[in-house]
Design an enzyme around this catalytic site. Structure first.
Site, PDB file in Angstrom:
ATOM      1  N   SER A   9       0.835  -1.193   0.000  1.00 33.25           N
ATOM      2  CA  SER A   9       0.000   0.000   0.000  1.00 33.25           C
ATOM      3  C   SER A   9       0.880   1.257   0.000  1.00 33.25           C
ATOM      4  O   SER A   9       1.683   1.453  -0.917  1.00 33.25           O
ATOM      5  CB  SER A   9      -0.955  -0.046   1.198  1.00 33.25           C
ATOM      6  OG  SER A   9      -1.933   0.959   1.105  1.00 33.25           O
ATOM      7  N   ASP A  29       1.703  23.452  -0.803  1.00 35.13           N
ATOM      8  CA  ASP A  29       2.063  23.136  -2.183  1.00 35.13           C
ATOM      9  C   ASP A  29       3.250  22.178  -2.135  1.00 35.13           C
ATOM     10  O   ASP A  29       4.368  22.564  -1.806  1.00 35.13           O
ATOM     11  CB  ASP A  29       2.429  24.419  -2.929  1.00 35.13           C
ATOM     12  CG  ASP A  29       2.546  24.196  -4.436  1.00 35.13           C
ATOM     13  OD1 ASP A  29       2.365  23.045  -4.882  1.00 35.13           O
ATOM     14  OD2 ASP A  29       2.815  25.170  -5.157  1.00 35.13           O
ATOM     15  N   HIS A  58      -7.365  -5.456  -1.245  1.00 34.78           N
ATOM     16  CA  HIS A  58      -6.165  -4.676  -0.927  1.00 34.78           C
ATOM     17  C   HIS A  58      -5.299  -5.356   0.137  1.00 34.78           C
ATOM     18  O   HIS A  58      -4.095  -5.102   0.208  1.00 34.78           O
ATOM     19  CB  HIS A  58      -6.589  -3.280  -0.439  1.00 34.78           C
ATOM     20  CG  HIS A  58      -5.477  -2.309  -0.267  1.00 34.78           C
ATOM     21  ND1 HIS A  58      -4.822  -1.709  -1.326  1.00 34.78           N
ATOM     22  CD2 HIS A  58      -4.890  -1.830   0.854  1.00 34.78           C
ATOM     23  CE1 HIS A  58      -3.887  -0.898  -0.863  1.00 34.78           C
ATOM     24  NE2 HIS A  58      -3.907  -0.952   0.436  1.00 34.78           N
TER      25      HIS A  58
END
Length: 443
Positions: free
Chosen positions: A173, A370, A423
């Site tokens: 993952s 950002d 998963h």
């Protein structure tokens, strides 16, 4: 136990149990591997708002005292969760049993977790960030040093300290996201790399990825209600209870409002999850047992706060996340709270749990950051690393179409696309999954 090898900058202790020989290693790594980078507006500089170094922990597991087998680094899912602790004797069906046939296994506690300078909150204050102070802007700036790029650099400090020329990786993952960053930044340090449910999208707005996972969760929700027809009404009654009472009261003062209840859909991303969700909903919502089990079932909690605070940043290959999962929520999902969520983090997880509340303002600042790029597509194309990737066709968290597009950049990595597993394939049938990947890589 014995102390050894302090001259290399590593503190090592060895011990044995159940046929395993274990070596616990602690070492200091630079807190900021990237000389500050772009700071948040109003944040102090990295040198004044963070320690120079942090302590990182790893455990090396082998079946022989002085094994000559090569090393395999296991990179745990998350983010914000420590490496597994081995249980002896090792189960024959586990991935660890298969890995130990070929490797010594390095279990790295990623920074901020386990024994690697863990981050949390105690008595209303954030802990584990010595020297940073209490200003939310400085804390958010410090937490920007807890992504996959920093974890990879910590691993490189360990590799060099151990005197290992090259080693291999197994990324589950989020651990696969970290492994991909490793290939991008330091492919010369790697022999093989294995991914299980962990090949991320590259250069893609996280909201675009989350829009895909929302559609997948809609399908999984409907499949669940077809299997357990009465559970949609049970979940609707839970939502009504939450709406009328300002959230369902949980032990420790936490509350579960509608969007937190929706997060119970994370169960549907695992092969054994639907039954677990059904048994939870089978309990009386007024009972103490239900309230405790509901609190334990919610995916974002004070046990591993980084999982909630920096979760979306692991998808950010540049750009601003700005609560991408919430921005991408379809209108029909918003209108129907019985359509469940997976790993779709939202700000309410940080405000409705007293242990996460100290991170609420920090989380908003992290969501507004950002982020720099994590991956270099040209470096991935040029990497001379063999390996294999398990891509789960019905993965609730990492959409297969993005994984396969990324796999196309890795010439030496072969893909195994399967609908046999969810998963959690590495946990559910680890020996077979890893054995299949090793066989693919070495054909």
């Amino acid at each position: 136990m014995t102390d050894a090898n302090r001259a290399t900058g590593l503190n090592q202790r060895t011990w044995s149990r159940g046929g395993l020989h274990l070596r616990d290693v602690t070492f200091d790594a630079p807190f900021d591997h990237f000389d500050g980078g772009a700071a948040l507006p109003g944040a102090a500089s990295a040198s004044s708002a963070a320690p120079a170094s942090i302590e990182v922990f790893a455990r090396i597991i082998a079946t022989e005292t002085d094994s000559t087998k090569p090393h395999l680094v296991f990179l745990q899912g998350g983010p914000g969760v420590e490496a597994p602790r081995p249980i002896t004797p090792v189960g024959r069906s586990t991935w660890l049993a298969r890995a130990l046939e070929d490797f010594q296994v390095v279990m790295l506690d990623q920074r901020g977790t386990g024994r690697s300078s863990p981050i949390g909150s105690v008595s209303g204050r954030i802990t584990g960030l010595d020297g940073v102070g209490d200003d939310p802007t400085d804390i958010a700036e410090a937490l920007s040093r807890y992504r996959a790029d920093a974890i990879v650099e910590d691993a490189e400090v360990l590799r060099q300290g151990l005197g290992i020329d090259t080693w291999s990786l197994l990324g589950q993952s989020f651990g696969g996201f970290t492994a991909l960053r490793y290939v991008s930044a330091h492919s010369e340090s790697l022999n093989e790399v294995y991914f299980t449910g962990g090949l991320p999208a590259i250069g893609t707005d996280p909201a675009t990825v989350y829009a895909t996972t929302w559609e997948g969760m809609k399908d999984k929700s409907e499949q669940y209600y077809r299997a357990f027809p009465g559970d949609r009404d049970k979940l609707a009654r839970l939502v009504d209870l939450a709406e009328t009472g300002g959230g369902i009261a949980l032990p420790g003062g936490a509350r579960a409002t509608t969007e937190r209840i929706r997060l119970l859909g994370h169960f549907l991303g695992a092969s054994d999850g639907p039954e677990k969700l059904h048994y939870l909903l089978d309990l009386d919502p007024a009972s103490a047992a239900f309230r405790h089990d509901l609190a334990a079932a919610l995916p974002f909690s004070g046990r591993n706060p980084l999982y909630a605070v920096v979760h979306e940043s692991c998808w950010a290959d540049g750009g601003v996340t700005n609560w991408a999962a919430r921005r991408a929520m379809p209108a029909d999902v918003s209108a129907d709270p019985t359509l469940l969520a997976g790993e779709h983090a939202g700000p309410e997880s940080l405000t409705e749990d007293p242990e996460l509340a100290p991170f609420a303002e920090v989380g908003q600042l992290v969501a507004a950051r950002d982020w720099p790029r994590l991956y270099d597509a040209d470096a991935l194309r040029a990497a001379d690393v063999r390996g294999a990737a398990a891509v789960y066709f019905e993965d609730a968290y990492v959409p297969p179409e993005y994984s396969l597009a990324t796999a196309d950049l890795l010439e030496g990595v072969k893909s195994w696309v399967t609908n046999e597993y969810e998963h959690n394939g590495l946990r559910a049938d680890g020996y077979r999954v890893l054995d299949r990947l090793i066989g693919l890589a070495r054909e």
